[in-house]
Design a protein around this motif. Structure first.
Motif, mmCIF file in Angstrom:
data_model
loop_
_atom_site.group_PDB
_atom_site.id
_atom_site.type_symbol
_atom_site.label_atom_id
_atom_site.label_comp_id
_atom_site.label_asym_id
_atom_site.label_seq_id
_atom_site.Cartn_x
_atom_site.Cartn_y
_atom_site.Cartn_z
ATOM 1 N N THR A 4 0.773 -1.108 0.141
ATOM 2 C CA THR A 4 -0.132 0.006 -0.277
ATOM 3 C C THR A 4 1.024 1.104 -0.015
ATOM 4 O OG1 THR A 4 -1.790 -1.197 1.268
ATOM 5 C CG2 THR A 4 -1.913 1.295 1.204
ATOM 6 N N GLY A 5 0.572 2.181 -0.919
ATOM 7 C CA GLY A 5 1.250 3.419 -0.848
ATOM 8 C C GLY A 5 2.353 3.233 -1.793
ATOM 9 N N GLU A 6 2.822 2.252 -2.570
ATOM 10 C CA GLU A 6 3.992 2.060 -3.213
ATOM 11 C C GLU A 6 3.681 2.422 -4.689
ATOM 12 O OE1 GLU A 6 6.966 -1.599 -4.643
ATOM 13 O OE2 GLU A 6 5.559 -1.996 -2.998
ATOM 14 N N ALA A 7 4.638 3.191 -5.160
ATOM 15 C CA ALA A 7 4.438 3.556 -6.485
ATOM 16 C C ALA A 7 4.754 2.556 -7.746
ATOM 17 C CB ALA A 7 5.680 4.721 -7.057
ATOM 18 N N LEU A 8 3.732 2.498 -8.590
ATOM 19 C CA LEU A 8 3.791 1.299 -9.560
ATOM 20 C C LEU A 8 3.985 1.930 -10.998
ATOM 21 C CD1 LEU A 8 2.988 -1.562 -10.255
ATOM 22 C CD2 LEU A 8 0.697 -0.713 -10.407
ATOM 23 N N THR A 9 4.886 1.569 -11.642
ATOM 24 C CA THR A 9 5.311 2.058 -13.012
ATOM 25 C C THR A 9 4.895 1.113 -14.027
ATOM 26 O OG1 THR A 9 7.223 3.308 -11.997
ATOM 27 C CG2 THR A 9 7.057 2.896 -14.338
ATOM 28 N N LEU A 10 3.914 1.634 -14.996
ATOM 29 C CA LEU A 10 3.574 0.850 -15.967
ATOM 30 C C LEU A 10 3.929 1.217 -17.370
ATOM 31 C CD1 LEU A 10 -0.387 0.139 -14.710
ATOM 32 C CD2 LEU A 10 1.490 -1.277 -14.319
ATOM 33 N N ASP A 11 4.109 0.193 -18.212
ATOM 34 C CA ASP A 11 4.508 0.475 -19.544
ATOM 35 C C ASP A 11 3.151 0.710 -20.225
ATOM 36 O OD1 ASP A 11 3.937 -1.898 -20.362
ATOM 37 O OD2 ASP A 11 5.874 -2.456 -20.569
ATOM 38 N N LYS A 12 3.013 1.029 -21.587
ATOM 39 C CA LYS A 12 1.913 1.206 -22.346
ATOM 40 C C LYS A 12 1.153 0.034 -22.290
ATOM 41 C CE LYS A 12 2.073 5.573 -23.670
ATOM 42 N NZ LYS A 12 1.325 6.549 -23.471
ATOM 43 N N ASP A 13 1.814 -1.293 -22.630
ATOM 44 C CA ASP A 13 1.157 -2.481 -22.783
ATOM 45 C C ASP A 13 0.617 -2.961 -21.494
ATOM 46 O OD1 ASP A 13 1.802 -2.760 -25.582
ATOM 47 O OD2 ASP A 13 3.702 -3.927 -25.065
ATOM 48 N N ASP A 14 1.528 -2.972 -20.388
ATOM 49 C CA ASP A 14 0.775 -3.270 -19.259
ATOM 50 C C ASP A 14 -0.483 -2.402 -18.696
ATOM 51 O OD1 ASP A 14 2.805 -4.979 -18.609
ATOM 52 O OD2 ASP A 14 4.136 -3.809 -17.566
ATOM 53 N N GLU A 15 -0.198 -1.152 -18.923
ATOM 54 C CA GLU A 15 -1.583 -0.141 -18.529
ATOM 55 C C GLU A 15 -2.488 -0.649 -19.623
ATOM 56 O OE1 GLU A 15 -2.702 4.574 -19.433
ATOM 57 O OE2 GLU A 15 -0.836 3.917 -19.506
ATOM 58 N N TRP A 16 -2.511 -0.798 -20.805
ATOM 59 C CA TRP A 16 -3.535 -1.325 -21.615
ATOM 60 C C TRP A 16 -4.157 -2.630 -21.034
ATOM 61 C CZ3 TRP A 16 -4.619 -5.548 -24.593
ATOM 62 C CH2 TRP A 16 -5.760 -5.415 -25.391
ATOM 63 N N LEU A 18 -4.067 -3.647 -17.971
ATOM 64 C CA LEU A 18 -4.898 -3.530 -16.654
ATOM 65 C C LEU A 18 -6.075 -2.752 -16.756
ATOM 66 C CD1 LEU A 18 -4.571 -3.438 -13.633
ATOM 67 C CD2 LEU A 18 -3.500 -1.278 -13.826
ATOM 68 N N ARG A 19 -6.242 -2.007 -18.001
ATOM 69 C CA ARG A 19 -7.647 -1.202 -18.132
ATOM 70 C C ARG A 19 -8.501 -2.323 -18.794
ATOM 71 N NH1 ARG A 19 -7.480 4.160 -18.193
ATOM 72 N NH2 ARG A 19 -5.402 5.267 -18.259
ATOM 73 N N GLN A 20 -8.046 -3.228 -19.622
ATOM 74 C CA GLN A 20 -9.022 -4.256 -19.957
ATOM 75 C C GLN A 20 -9.247 -5.268 -18.993
ATOM 76 O OE1 GLN A 20 -9.804 -4.663 -23.320
ATOM 77 N NE2 GLN A 20 -8.954 -2.733 -23.507
ATOM 78 N N LEU A 21 -8.321 -5.444 -18.011
ATOM 79 C CA LEU A 21 -8.874 -6.356 -16.743
ATOM 80 C C LEU A 21 -9.999 -5.599 -16.039
ATOM 81 C CD1 LEU A 21 -8.479 -8.729 -14.961
ATOM 82 C CD2 LEU A 21 -6.689 -7.765 -14.075
ATOM 83 N N LEU A 22 -9.572 -4.356 -15.844
ATOM 84 C CA LEU A 22 -10.622 -3.735 -14.881
ATOM 85 C C LEU A 22 -11.975 -3.421 -15.571
ATOM 86 C CD1 LEU A 22 -8.428 -0.845 -13.657
ATOM 87 C CD2 LEU A 22 -9.555 -2.955 -12.099
ATOM 88 N N ASP A 23 -11.985 -3.100 -17.060
ATOM 89 C CA ASP A 23 -13.346 -3.218 -17.818
ATOM 90 C C ASP A 23 -14.018 -4.674 -17.557
ATOM 91 O OD1 ASP A 23 -12.778 -0.573 -18.333
ATOM 92 O OD2 ASP A 23 -12.046 -0.960 -20.542
#
Length: 65
Positions: A4-16, A18-23
């Motif tokens: 909790t509170g830790e920064a998370l760095t995502l590249d474009k593919d990971d971000e995409w 993650l968005r698909q999973l959340l959707d």
């Protein structure tokens, strides 16, 4: 594991991804909410069909052993 509170760095593919999973999870939870509201109606319909089947069996003599 991310804390909790830790920064998370995502590249474009990971971000995409993650968005698909959340959707997908959002769509799934909406589907569950709709199904939960339909349960009483489904239960009543099944009960009504069971009653009709029992009456039909009794009328045709199929319910006798």
């Amino acid at each position: 594991m991310i804390k909790t509170g830790e920064a998370l760095t995502l590249d474009k593919d990971d971000e995409w991804r993650l968005r698909q999973l959340l959707d997908s999870l959002t769509d799934f939870s909406k589907g569950l909410a709709i199904a939960e509201t339909a349960v009483p109606d489904i239960r009543e319909a099944v009960w009504g069909l069971q009653k009709k089947l029992k009456r039909a069996d009794a009328a045709s003599g199929m319910g006798q052993v």
